[in-house]
Design an enzyme around this catalytic site. Structure first.
Site, PDB file in Angstrom:
ATOM      1  N   GLU A   1     -11.001  -9.337   2.661  1.00  0.00           N
ATOM      2  CA  GLU A   1      -9.729  -8.993   3.299  1.00  0.00           C
ATOM      3  C   GLU A   1     -10.015  -8.950   4.787  1.00  0.00           C
ATOM      4  OE1 GLU A   1      -7.462  -5.525   2.023  1.00  0.00           O
ATOM      5  OE2 GLU A   1      -6.563  -5.423   4.020  1.00  0.00           O
TER       6      GLU A   1
ATOM      7  N   ARG B   1      -7.371  12.940   0.472  1.00  0.00           N
ATOM      8  CA  ARG B   1      -6.333  13.500   1.353  1.00  0.00           C
ATOM      9  C   ARG B   1      -4.924  13.028   0.998  1.00  0.00           C
ATOM     10  NH1 ARG B   1      -7.366  10.222   6.927  1.00  0.00           N
ATOM     11  NH2 ARG B   1      -9.462  11.021   6.699  1.00  0.00           N
TER      12      ARG B   1
ATOM     13  N   HIS C   1      -3.796  -4.786   7.725  1.00  0.00           N
ATOM     14  CA  HIS C   1      -3.946  -3.654   8.646  1.00  0.00           C
ATOM     15  C   HIS C   1      -3.117  -3.882   9.898  1.00  0.00           C
ATOM     16  CE1 HIS C   1      -5.434   0.068  10.235  1.00  0.00           C
ATOM     17  NE2 HIS C   1      -6.021   0.274   9.079  1.00  0.00           N
TER      18      HIS C   1
ATOM     19  N   HIS D   1      -5.714   3.657  -1.588  1.00  0.00           N
ATOM     20  CA  HIS D   1      -7.054   3.975  -1.091  1.00  0.00           C
ATOM     21  C   HIS D   1      -7.401   5.364  -1.630  1.00  0.00           C
ATOM     22  CE1 HIS D   1      -9.853   4.299   2.711  1.00  0.00           C
ATOM     23  NE2 HIS D   1     -10.468   4.644   1.589  1.00  0.00           N
TER      24      HIS D   1
ATOM     25  N   HIS E   1       0.981   6.100   1.980  1.00  0.00           N
ATOM     26  CA  HIS E   1       1.806   6.965   2.834  1.00  0.00           C
ATOM     27  C   HIS E   1       2.799   7.801   2.037  1.00  0.00           C
ATOM     28  CE1 HIS E   1       0.099   5.845   6.516  1.00  0.00           C
ATOM     29  NE2 HIS E   1       0.607   4.634   6.585  1.00  0.00           N
TER      30      HIS E   1
ATOM     31  N   ARG F   1      -9.589   8.100  -1.189  1.00  0.00           N
ATOM     32  CA  ARG F   1     -10.571   8.566  -0.197  1.00  0.00           C
ATOM     33  C   ARG F   1     -11.465   9.628  -0.796  1.00  0.00           C
ATOM     34  NH1 ARG F   1     -10.504   8.024   5.224  1.00  0.00           N
ATOM     35  NH2 ARG F   1      -9.164   6.382   5.976  1.00  0.00           N
TER      36      ARG F   1
ATOM     37  N   ASN G   1       0.864  -1.189   0.000  1.00  0.00           N
ATOM     38  CA  ASN G   1       0.000   0.000   0.000  1.00  0.00           C
ATOM     39  C   ASN G   1       0.905   1.245   0.000  1.00  0.00           C
ATOM     40  OD1 ASN G   1      -1.412   2.284   1.101  1.00  0.00           O
ATOM     41  ND2 ASN G   1      -3.067   0.915   1.662  1.00  0.00           N
TER      42      ASN G   1
ATOM     43  N   THR H   1      -8.233   3.565   8.183  1.00  0.00           N
ATOM     44  CA  THR H   1      -9.470   2.784   8.253  1.00  0.00           C
ATOM     45  C   THR H   1      -9.609   2.153   9.641  1.00  0.00           C
ATOM     46  OG1 THR H   1      -9.010   2.252   5.960  1.00  0.00           O
ATOM     47  CG2 THR H   1     -10.802   1.044   7.007  1.00  0.00           C
TER      48      THR H   1
ATOM     49  N   GLU I   1      -8.701   0.398  -2.902  1.00  0.00           N
ATOM     50  CA  GLU I   1      -9.559   0.457  -1.700  1.00  0.00           C
ATOM     51  C   GLU I   1     -10.438   1.676  -1.828  1.00  0.00           C
ATOM     52  OE1 GLU I   1      -7.279   0.777   1.849  1.00  0.00           O
ATOM     53  OE2 GLU I   1      -6.251  -1.096   1.495  1.00  0.00           O
TER      54      GLU I   1
HETATM   55  N1  PXP Z   1      -5.983  -2.978   4.301  1.00  0.00           N
HETATM   56  C1  PXP Z   1      -6.863  -1.955   4.365  1.00  0.00           C
HETATM   57  C2  PXP Z   1      -8.269  -2.213   3.966  1.00  0.00           C
HETATM   58  C3  PXP Z   1      -6.450  -0.660   4.761  1.00  0.00           C
HETATM   59  O1  PXP Z   1      -7.350   0.335   4.819  1.00  0.00           O
HETATM   60  C4  PXP Z   1      -5.095  -0.454   5.080  1.00  0.00           C
HETATM   61  C5  PXP Z   1      -4.622   0.917   5.468  1.00  0.00           C
HETATM   62  O2  PXP Z   1      -4.694   1.769   4.380  1.00  0.00           O
HETATM   63  C6  PXP Z   1      -4.215  -1.543   4.990  1.00  0.00           C
HETATM   64  C7  PXP Z   1      -4.693  -2.796   4.622  1.00  0.00           C
HETATM   65  C8  PXP Z   1      -2.770  -1.408   5.279  1.00  0.00           C
HETATM   66  O3  PXP Z   1      -2.592  -1.171   6.656  1.00  0.00           O
HETATM   67  P1  PXP Z   1      -1.203  -0.731   7.208  1.00  0.00           P
HETATM   68  O4  PXP Z   1      -0.879   0.595   6.596  1.00  0.00           O
HETATM   69  O5  PXP Z   1      -1.410  -0.669   8.683  1.00  0.00           O
HETATM   70  O6  PXP Z   1      -0.212  -1.787   6.787  1.00  0.00           O
END
Ligand code: PXP
Length: 246
Positions: free
Chosen positions: A151, A49, A191, A43, A10, A45, A7, A101, A70
């Site tokens: 997921e 953001r 997550h 994601h 960030h 949003r 992901n 999330t 996402e």
């Molecule tokens: N899965 C989902 C559905 C999420 O919303 C996120 C965070 O954006 C992640 C996985 C990844 O989580 P993390 O950034 O804590 O690894």
């Protein structure tokens, strides 16, 4: 053996701290793929953001693996997904005030809306995944609304305050993913996963892919993205990795 999707939200968050054009999540996606990632996740949003529509289109055009989008289960987002056509859409709950999330989608409370989104996505040739808590009723509902994947939210397992709570959460995950697999749902998990806590999930063979963002991008600040992704892949594959600078 499970795969890894990275992901890159960030990276966009850092870019948006200055509202300029670096660092670019599209570059981060390409580097993650070169390091061996099996897929890229963003994601989009509703408040944009971090990830922007421009990022999504460029990712769709440039990545070589799989794009997992996402998004909230809204008319606007489903319309965008049907235009961009990512490999998979993961429907997530979304609150404007949250930092990230929080918790899985409540499929029982939102069954009608989710059923409609899943049907539209699948008609559009997109795999539909639902981000849900490790809960048997949620898994059964995911099956009923004809999702392709779930997921499983690993946040509570990752945030467990002691070993007893961790065991309890791990058990919930294992029971849920076994049920999902029995119902022929594909299973992803994510997550809060990091280089330490993921080790306890590696024996859960039903998990096809881990979705990880924060810990990889955090480590990348110190060791570089290529190394951070390679180290996570090595962990998942139970391989040893050559340390940096040798
Ligand atoms: N899965 C989902 C559905 C999420 O919303 C996120 C965070 O954006 C992640 C996985 C990844 O989580 P993390 O950034 O804590 O690894």
């Amino acid at each position: 053996m499970a795969g890894l999707s990275v992901n890159v939200d960030h990276v966009a968050t850092i870019r948006e701290a200055r509202r300029i054009n670096e660092p670019d999540p599209v570059t981060a996606a390409a580097m993650s793929e070169l390091a061996g990632a099996d897929g890229i996740i963003v994601h989009l949003r509703e408040d944009r953001r971090h990830i922007k529509d421009r990022d999504l289109w460029l990712l769709k055009e440039t990545i070589k693996t799989k794009l997992n989008l996402e998004m909230a289960s809204t008319e606007e987002m489903v319309k965008i997904a049907l235009e961009v056509k990512p490999h998979m859409v993961t429907l997530v709950p979304e609150k404007r005030e949250e930092l990230t999330t929080e918790g899985g989608l409540d499929l029982i409370a939102n069954k009608e809306r989710v059923t409609e989104s899943v049907a539209l996505l699948r008609e559009g040739g997109i795999l539909a995944s639902l981000f849900i808590d490790p809960d048997i009723d949620q898994i059964k509902t995911a099956h009923r609304v004809s999702a392709d994947f779930v997921e499983v939210h690993t946040g509570r397992f990752c945030d467990a305050e002691d070993r007893v709570e961790e065991e309890k959460e791990l058990e919930r995950i294992i029971t849920s993913v076994r049920m999902a697999s029995k119902l022929r749902l594909g299973v992803n998990a994510g997550h809060g996963l990091n280089y330490q806590n993921i080790k306890r999930l590696l024996g859960v063979n039903e998990i096809e892919e881990f979705s990880i963002g924060h810990s990889i991008i955090s480590r990348a600040v110190f060791v570089g993205l290529d190394q951070a992704v390679r180290e996570m892949i090595a962990l998942i594959r139970c391989e040893t990795i050559r340390p940096l600078n040798t």
